[in-house]
Design a protein around this motif. Structure first.
Motif, mmCIF file in Angstrom:
data_model
loop_
_atom_site.group_PDB
_atom_site.id
_atom_site.type_symbol
_atom_site.label_atom_id
_atom_site.label_comp_id
_atom_site.label_asym_id
_atom_site.label_seq_id
_atom_site.Cartn_x
_atom_site.Cartn_y
_atom_site.Cartn_z
ATOM 1 N N HIS A 17 1.023 -1.214 -0.151
ATOM 2 C CA HIS A 17 0.030 0.027 -0.039
ATOM 3 C C HIS A 17 0.809 1.213 -0.010
ATOM 4 O O HIS A 17 1.644 1.307 0.977
ATOM 5 C CB HIS A 17 -0.998 -0.193 1.232
ATOM 6 N N HIS A 70 -2.081 5.838 -1.224
ATOM 7 C CA HIS A 70 -3.491 5.395 -1.286
ATOM 8 C C HIS A 70 -4.027 4.353 -1.990
ATOM 9 O O HIS A 70 -5.360 4.222 -2.183
ATOM 10 C CB HIS A 70 -4.389 6.824 -1.724
ATOM 11 N N TRP A 73 -3.331 0.046 -3.340
ATOM 12 C CA TRP A 73 -2.794 -1.270 -3.242
ATOM 13 C C TRP A 73 -2.163 -1.527 -4.552
ATOM 14 O O TRP A 73 -2.843 -1.790 -5.385
ATOM 15 C CB TRP A 73 -3.619 -2.142 -2.598
ATOM 16 N N THR A 100 -7.802 0.112 -4.710
ATOM 17 C CA THR A 100 -7.965 1.103 -3.725
ATOM 18 C C THR A 100 -8.507 0.231 -2.344
ATOM 19 O O THR A 100 -8.373 0.780 -1.259
ATOM 20 C CB THR A 100 -9.249 2.005 -3.887
ATOM 21 N N ARG A 101 -8.881 -0.874 -2.482
ATOM 22 C CA ARG A 101 -9.333 -1.713 -1.159
ATOM 23 C C ARG A 101 -8.988 -3.501 -1.462
ATOM 24 O O ARG A 101 -9.037 -3.609 -2.432
ATOM 25 C CB ARG A 101 -10.905 -1.609 -1.087
ATOM 26 N N ASP A 130 -10.831 -6.727 0.146
ATOM 27 C CA ASP A 130 -11.976 -7.328 0.733
ATOM 28 C C ASP A 130 -11.893 -8.806 1.102
ATOM 29 O O ASP A 130 -11.225 -9.590 0.337
ATOM 30 C CB ASP A 130 -13.151 -7.039 0.177
ATOM 31 N N SER A 187 -11.549 -5.607 5.663
ATOM 32 C CA SER A 187 -11.436 -5.254 4.634
ATOM 33 C C SER A 187 -10.355 -3.895 4.891
ATOM 34 O O SER A 187 -10.264 -3.779 6.280
ATOM 35 C CB SER A 187 -12.721 -4.353 3.955
ATOM 36 N N CYS A 188 -9.697 -3.560 4.086
ATOM 37 C CA CYS A 188 -8.766 -2.499 4.381
ATOM 38 C C CYS A 188 -8.961 -1.420 3.141
ATOM 39 O O CYS A 188 -8.681 -1.610 2.026
ATOM 40 C CB CYS A 188 -7.316 -3.290 4.246
ATOM 41 N N LEU A 189 -9.015 -0.195 3.500
ATOM 42 C CA LEU A 189 -9.233 0.919 2.650
ATOM 43 C C LEU A 189 -8.409 1.886 3.184
ATOM 44 O O LEU A 189 -8.539 2.584 4.343
ATOM 45 C CB LEU A 189 -10.574 1.184 2.488
ATOM 46 N N ASP A 190 -7.256 2.358 2.176
ATOM 47 C CA ASP A 190 -6.681 3.643 2.616
ATOM 48 C C ASP A 190 -5.988 3.648 4.097
ATOM 49 O O ASP A 190 -5.889 4.537 4.779
ATOM 50 C CB ASP A 190 -7.339 5.021 2.613
#
Length: 124
Positions: A40, A43, A45, A53-54, A56, A83-86
């Motif tokens: 990452h 902003h 991946w 961007t994310r 899941d 989940s992982c976002l920013d």
């Protein structure tokens, strides 16, 4: 467990299956010290030359955190999703931890502590 990387235009990329995965700082690996699956930066991946961007993982999981010295957190979960976002890690769509870029680790909301690594495992 299968991971789905999603981009802002709706593009997706699936990876897995994995028995577990770890977030060492902002690097996603299959195991601690293993080869990077994704990194990452800025902003996004980065996976195989593509950007998303994310991440899941829509399956039952549990997780724990660890420090460089080997100290482990208590187990957290089970949860229905991760989940992982920013730089923010979510479990069941709620904030669990965020990447503290100033020191290169994760700040866990559940216990108010900094941890080097998040370890996510599937639950049968």
């Amino acid at each position: 467990m299968e991971l789905t990387f999603a981009g802002p235009s709706g593009t997706t990329l699936k990876r897995g299956p994995y028995r577990c995965f770890v977030l060492q700082g902002e690097t996603l690996r299959e195991r601690i010290g293993g080869e990077a699956i994704a990194v990452h930066e800025d902003h996004y991946w980065h996976v195989d030359g593509r950007t998303f961007t994310r991440i899941d993982c829509d399956c039952a999981i549990k997780l724990h955190l660890t420090r460089v010295d080997g100290k482990l957190s208590e187990d957290h979960g089970p949860y229905k999703s991760f989940s992982c976002l920013d730089g923010i890690a979510y479990v069941d769509h709620k904030v669990f931890a965020f990447a503290d870029r100033s020191i290169g680790d994760w700040y866990c909301h559940a216990d108010g502590r900094h941890w080097a690594i998040i370890v996510v495992e599937g639950v049968d």
